[in-house]
Design a protein around this motif. Structure first.
Motif, PDB file in Angstrom:
ATOM      1  N   HIS A 193       0.867  -1.182   0.000  1.00  0.00           N
ATOM      2  CA  HIS A 193       0.000   0.000   0.000  1.00  0.00           C
ATOM      3  C   HIS A 193       0.901   1.229   0.000  1.00  0.00           C
ATOM      4  O   HIS A 193       1.957   1.236   0.660  1.00  0.00           O
ATOM      5  CB  HIS A 193      -0.915   0.014   1.227  1.00  0.00           C
ATOM      6  CG  HIS A 193      -2.007   1.043   1.134  1.00  0.00           C
ATOM      7  ND1 HIS A 193      -1.811   2.360   1.507  1.00  0.00           N
ATOM      8  CD2 HIS A 193      -3.277   0.963   0.684  1.00  0.00           C
ATOM      9  CE1 HIS A 193      -2.917   3.040   1.305  1.00  0.00           C
ATOM     10  NE2 HIS A 193      -3.827   2.213   0.799  1.00  0.00           N
ATOM     11  N   PRO A 194       0.538   2.285  -0.731  1.00  0.00           N
ATOM     12  CA  PRO A 194       1.409   3.464  -0.815  1.00  0.00           C
ATOM     13  C   PRO A 194       1.773   4.089   0.523  1.00  0.00           C
ATOM     14  O   PRO A 194       2.836   4.704   0.646  1.00  0.00           O
ATOM     15  CB  PRO A 194       0.597   4.440  -1.672  1.00  0.00           C
ATOM     16  CG  PRO A 194      -0.334   3.583  -2.461  1.00  0.00           C
ATOM     17  CD  PRO A 194      -0.659   2.416  -1.586  1.00  0.00           C
ATOM     18  N   SER A 195       0.910   3.943   1.521  1.00  0.00           N
ATOM     19  CA  SER A 195       1.183   4.568   2.808  1.00  0.00           C
ATOM     20  C   SER A 195       2.125   3.746   3.691  1.00  0.00           C
ATOM     21  O   SER A 195       2.544   4.217   4.744  1.00  0.00           O
ATOM     22  CB  SER A 195      -0.130   4.807   3.561  1.00  0.00           C
ATOM     23  OG  SER A 195      -0.786   3.572   3.834  1.00  0.00           O
ATOM     24  N   GLU A 196       2.460   2.531   3.268  1.00  0.00           N
ATOM     25  CA  GLU A 196       3.389   1.719   4.044  1.00  0.00           C
ATOM     26  C   GLU A 196       4.803   2.287   3.957  1.00  0.00           C
ATOM     27  O   GLU A 196       5.147   3.011   3.022  1.00  0.00           O
ATOM     28  CB  GLU A 196       3.383   0.268   3.551  1.00  0.00           C
ATOM     29  CG  GLU A 196       2.090  -0.477   3.851  1.00  0.00           C
ATOM     30  CD  GLU A 196       2.165  -1.938   3.446  1.00  0.00           C
ATOM     31  OE1 GLU A 196       2.651  -2.745   4.266  1.00  0.00           O
ATOM     32  OE2 GLU A 196       1.757  -2.258   2.314  1.00  0.00           O
ATOM     33  N   LYS A 197       5.624   1.901   4.939  1.00  0.00           N
ATOM     34  CA  LYS A 197       6.991   2.393   4.998  1.00  0.00           C
ATOM     35  C   LYS A 197       7.925   1.492   4.183  1.00  0.00           C
ATOM     36  O   LYS A 197       7.640   0.327   3.936  1.00  0.00           O
ATOM     37  CB  LYS A 197       7.478   2.439   6.453  1.00  0.00           C
ATOM     38  CG  LYS A 197       6.561   3.195   7.403  1.00  0.00           C
ATOM     39  CD  LYS A 197       6.448   4.668   7.041  1.00  0.00           C
ATOM     40  CE  LYS A 197       5.571   5.422   8.031  1.00  0.00           C
ATOM     41  NZ  LYS A 197       5.398   6.846   7.647  1.00  0.00           N
ATOM     42  N   VAL A 198       9.048   2.073   3.799  1.00  0.00           N
ATOM     43  CA  VAL A 198      10.064   1.291   3.087  1.00  0.00           C
ATOM     44  C   VAL A 198      10.566   0.155   3.970  1.00  0.00           C
ATOM     45  O   VAL A 198      11.005  -0.891   3.477  1.00  0.00           O
ATOM     46  CB  VAL A 198      11.222   2.215   2.652  1.00  0.00           C
ATOM     47  CG1 VAL A 198      12.332   1.419   1.976  1.00  0.00           C
ATOM     48  CG2 VAL A 198      10.707   3.295   1.708  1.00  0.00           C
ATOM     49  N   GLN A 199      10.461   0.330   5.269  1.00  0.00           N
ATOM     50  CA  GLN A 199      10.861  -0.726   6.201  1.00  0.00           C
ATOM     51  C   GLN A 199      10.094  -2.021   5.941  1.00  0.00           C
ATOM     52  O   GLN A 199      10.633  -3.123   6.093  1.00  0.00           O
ATOM     53  CB  GLN A 199      10.628  -0.261   7.649  1.00  0.00           C
ATOM     54  CG  GLN A 199      11.011  -1.281   8.714  1.00  0.00           C
ATOM     55  CD  GLN A 199      12.509  -1.531   8.768  1.00  0.00           C
ATOM     56  OE1 GLN A 199      13.280  -0.587   8.927  1.00  0.00           O
ATOM     57  NE2 GLN A 199      12.928  -2.776   8.655  1.00  0.00           N
ATOM     58  N   SER A 200       8.837  -1.897   5.536  1.00  0.00           N
ATOM     59  CA  SER A 200       8.040  -3.090   5.254  1.00  0.00           C
ATOM     60  C   SER A 200       8.606  -3.872   4.074  1.00  0.00           C
ATOM     61  O   SER A 200       8.505  -5.096   4.018  1.00  0.00           O
ATOM     62  CB  SER A 200       6.585  -2.713   4.986  1.00  0.00           C
ATOM     63  OG  SER A 200       6.473  -1.872   3.842  1.00  0.00           O
TER      64      SER A 200
ATOM     65  N   PHE B 181       6.053   4.929   0.712  1.00  0.00           N
ATOM     66  CA  PHE B 181       6.388   4.734  -0.694  1.00  0.00           C
ATOM     67  C   PHE B 181       6.114   5.994  -1.525  1.00  0.00           C
ATOM     68  O   PHE B 181       6.760   6.216  -2.548  1.00  0.00           O
ATOM     69  CB  PHE B 181       5.631   3.532  -1.251  1.00  0.00           C
ATOM     70  CG  PHE B 181       6.137   2.215  -0.718  1.00  0.00           C
ATOM     71  CD1 PHE B 181       7.370   1.730  -1.111  1.00  0.00           C
ATOM     72  CD2 PHE B 181       5.378   1.477   0.182  1.00  0.00           C
ATOM     73  CE1 PHE B 181       7.855   0.523  -0.618  1.00  0.00           C
ATOM     74  CE2 PHE B 181       5.852   0.271   0.672  1.00  0.00           C
ATOM     75  CZ  PHE B 181       7.102  -0.204   0.280  1.00  0.00           C
ATOM     76  N   PHE B 182       5.172   6.809  -1.089  1.00  0.00           N
ATOM     77  CA  PHE B 182       4.949   8.082  -1.757  1.00  0.00           C
ATOM     78  C   PHE B 182       6.180   8.972  -1.625  1.00  0.00           C
ATOM     79  O   PHE B 182       6.701   9.503  -2.610  1.00  0.00           O
ATOM     80  CB  PHE B 182       3.732   8.797  -1.166  1.00  0.00           C
ATOM     81  CG  PHE B 182       2.437   8.485  -1.864  1.00  0.00           C
ATOM     82  CD1 PHE B 182       2.188   8.951  -3.146  1.00  0.00           C
ATOM     83  CD2 PHE B 182       1.461   7.736  -1.235  1.00  0.00           C
ATOM     84  CE1 PHE B 182       1.006   8.671  -3.784  1.00  0.00           C
ATOM     85  CE2 PHE B 182       0.271   7.451  -1.871  1.00  0.00           C
ATOM     86  CZ  PHE B 182       0.036   7.926  -3.146  1.00  0.00           C
ATOM     87  N   ALA B 183       6.646   9.140  -0.390  1.00  0.00           N
ATOM     88  CA  ALA B 183       7.780  10.023  -0.135  1.00  0.00           C
ATOM     89  C   ALA B 183       9.059   9.496  -0.767  1.00  0.00           C
ATOM     90  O   ALA B 183       9.943  10.272  -1.152  1.00  0.00           O
ATOM     91  CB  ALA B 183       7.966  10.201   1.372  1.00  0.00           C
ATOM     92  N   ALA B 184       9.168   8.172  -0.893  1.00  0.00           N
ATOM     93  CA  ALA B 184      10.361   7.574  -1.486  1.00  0.00           C
ATOM     94  C   ALA B 184      10.353   7.662  -3.007  1.00  0.00           C
ATOM     95  O   ALA B 184      11.354   7.348  -3.652  1.00  0.00           O
ATOM     96  CB  ALA B 184      10.488   6.120  -1.045  1.00  0.00           C
ATOM     97  N   GLY B 185       9.222   8.090  -3.582  1.00  0.00           N
ATOM     98  CA  GLY B 185       9.135   8.184  -5.033  1.00  0.00           C
ATOM     99  C   GLY B 185       8.892   6.859  -5.709  1.00  0.00           C
ATOM    100  O   GLY B 185       9.231   6.686  -6.883  1.00  0.00           O
ATOM    101  N   PHE B 186       8.287   5.909  -4.995  1.00  0.00           N
ATOM    102  CA  PHE B 186       8.078   4.564  -5.521  1.00  0.00           C
ATOM    103  C   PHE B 186       6.652   4.330  -6.009  1.00  0.00           C
ATOM    104  O   PHE B 186       6.220   3.181  -6.163  1.00  0.00           O
ATOM    105  CB  PHE B 186       8.426   3.528  -4.457  1.00  0.00           C
ATOM    106  CG  PHE B 186       9.904   3.403  -4.191  1.00  0.00           C
ATOM    107  CD1 PHE B 186      10.818   4.062  -4.981  1.00  0.00           C
ATOM    108  CD2 PHE B 186      10.363   2.624  -3.140  1.00  0.00           C
ATOM    109  CE1 PHE B 186      12.184   3.957  -4.743  1.00  0.00           C
ATOM    110  CE2 PHE B 186      11.725   2.500  -2.902  1.00  0.00           C
ATOM    111  CZ  PHE B 186      12.643   3.170  -3.700  1.00  0.00           C
ATOM    112  N   VAL B 187       5.887   5.382  -6.217  1.00  0.00           N
ATOM    113  CA  VAL B 187       4.495   5.255  -6.650  1.00  0.00           C
ATOM    114  C   VAL B 187       4.404   5.632  -8.123  1.00  0.00           C
ATOM    115  O   VAL B 187       4.964   6.651  -8.542  1.00  0.00           O
ATOM    116  CB  VAL B 187       3.585   6.167  -5.798  1.00  0.00           C
ATOM    117  CG1 VAL B 187       2.160   6.126  -6.293  1.00  0.00           C
ATOM    118  CG2 VAL B 187       3.646   5.751  -4.328  1.00  0.00           C
TER     119      VAL B 187
END
Length: 227
Positions: free
Chosen positions: A99-106, A140-146
């Motif tokens: 999900h886009p709101s999940e963290k890169v840690q996941s 994932f939004f902030a990381a640019g992965f969307v």
């Protein structure tokens, strides 16, 4: 859509849709190549700097902060799934949905569960240029992965026998490798049955218009004729 039993079991175990496939041949245009260029190849020039700054100033005047925030919120609400592909040195790719709101840690946690040597340190990175994923608190939004991204896997070991043994593969567990090539199978639509044509016995014949023969017509009596 139907899904194979192994994919269903993997989704229940990891709570995510997982696919495994081998990346062979040349990468498609939509994929990032696995070849690394020297860092100076991607050097940010002064011309690039002024061009970017000019575009930022233009955006600043064209859009207010509230409008930009509203647009970003609307964009986030429309996207409900992120597809991340993790490329391994043996050319196998693990595709996982988040999900886009999940963290890169996941993403890192998931990789730990599926690699063959979870006891060894590793890191994930993007390219080009090569950039290690360090801030695992970003979503994932902030990381640019969307709506999706390709990241690369590497063991974090000094050069030596241990590193050579680890990098010889396999990188994924046998259970995960058994998913290779499995994909969603399109459910075949049921054939549409057309209404049966009426048989000769059941067909209702059209009404027959009976025409009288000319000889059978009775001549009309003239009005002046009287008995």
């Amino acid at each position: 859509m139907l899904m194979s039993a192994k994919l269903v079991a993997a989704k229940e175990k990891f709570g995510r849709e997982i696919r495994v496939f081998e990346t062979g041949g040349l990468p498609t245009p939509s994929e990032v190549p696995n070849t690394e260029e020297p860092d100076d190849f991607y050097e940010f020039t002064a011309e690039d700097y002024y061009r970017v700054m000019a575009s930022k100033k233009e955006d600043k005047y064209l859009k207010t902060r509230k409008i930009r925030e509203a647009e970003e919120a609307a964009r986030r609400s429309r996207i409900t799934k992120v597809v991340i592909r993790i490329r391994f040195p043996d050319n196998h790719t693990l595709e996982v949905t988040f999900h886009p709101s999940e963290k890169v840690q996941s993403l890192v946690d998931l990789v730990k569960k599926v690699i063959a040597r979870p006891d060894l340190p590793f890191y994930l990175y993007t390219t080009p240029p090569k950039k290690q994923l360090k801030d695992l608190t970003l979503d994932f939004f902030a990381a640019g992965f969307v709506p999706g991204a390709i990241v690369y896997f590497s063991y974090d070991l000094p050069k030596g026998d241990d590193a050579e043994a680890a990098n010889s593969g396999p990188f994924l567990q046998e259970e995960i490798m058994s998913l290779e090539g499995l994909d969603l199978i399109a459910e075949q639509p049921e054939p549409v049955q057309s209404a049966p044509e009426p048989t000769a016995a059941s067909a209702v014949p059209p009404p027959v218009v009976q025409e009288s023969k000319p000889g059978e017509k009775k001549p009309a009596k003239p009005k002046w004729f009287k008995m």
